[in-house]
Design a protein around this motif. Structure first.
Motif, PDB file in Angstrom:
ATOM      1  N   CYS A  13      27.601  47.463  63.729  1.00  0.00           N
ATOM      2  CA  CYS A  13      28.819  47.680  62.952  1.00  0.00           C
ATOM      3  C   CYS A  13      28.642  47.052  61.572  1.00  0.00           C
ATOM      4  CB  CYS A  13      30.006  47.056  63.680  1.00  0.00           C
ATOM      5  SG  CYS A  13      31.554  47.128  62.755  1.00  0.00           S
ATOM      6  N   GLY A  21      27.318  50.045  66.120  1.00  0.00           N
ATOM      7  CA  GLY A  21      28.108  50.991  65.328  1.00  0.00           C
ATOM      8  C   GLY A  21      28.253  52.283  66.093  1.00  0.00           C
ATOM      9  N   CYS A  38      32.064  49.683  64.826  1.00  0.00           N
ATOM     10  CA  CYS A  38      32.348  49.595  66.258  1.00  0.00           C
ATOM     11  C   CYS A  38      33.756  50.155  66.472  1.00  0.00           C
ATOM     12  CB  CYS A  38      32.244  48.149  66.751  1.00  0.00           C
ATOM     13  SG  CYS A  38      33.482  47.023  66.079  1.00  0.00           S
TER      14      CYS A  38
END
Length: 142
Positions: A13, A21, A38
């Motif tokens: 992320c 992510g 995320c």
């Protein structure tokens, strides 16, 4: 697109760095891809009231993926179905979607076939955990 983002920015992320992510984040008005987020950061990003000096505001003001110039495919964006829109208008007495900014795909030329694939939301369950609306029960007796 995800592979390009992972190669350029890494798999985590880009806001918190704690989780993978999982979502390609993009600006819904321009379509510009901002980075990978995320699930938690994706849900709370737009709630940031700050204009600067806050990680969320800084992310939005200077997106990590801005230099890549990627545009999120319009075919993958979520849109309200016409039937849903009509149901909401009937229920509320006004159109809650009127005036909201939307990006629309250019109209295909006559005879052209669309190559767009259905979005992940169109083919998955409702995110609230509820399935589709239950069927109406018939009141007729056997």
């Amino acid at each position: 697109m995800r592979a390009v983002l992972v190669d350029a920015l890494g798999p985590d992320c880009q806001l918190c760095g704690l989780y993978p992510g999982a979502v390609i984040d993009h600006d819904h008005e321009s379509g510009l891809v901002r980075g990978l987020l995320c699930g938690l950061c994706n849900r709370v990003l737009e709630e940031c009231p700050h204009l600067a000096d806050c990680p969320r505001a800084d992310y939005q003001n200077a997106p990590p993926a801005a230099g890549l110039g990627l545009i999120y495919p319009i075919s993958d964006e979520w849109r309200t179905r016409d039937s849903t829109r009509q149901r909401k208008i009937a229920l509320l007495g006004f159109d809650p979607f009127e005036g909201l900014p939307t990006r629309r795909a250019p109209s295909p030329t006559v005879g052209a076939r669309s190559t767009a694939t259905p979005s992940h939301r169109a083919i998955s369950r409702n995110r609230t955990g509820r399935g589709s609306r239950p069927a109406e029960v018939s009141e007729s007796t056997p």
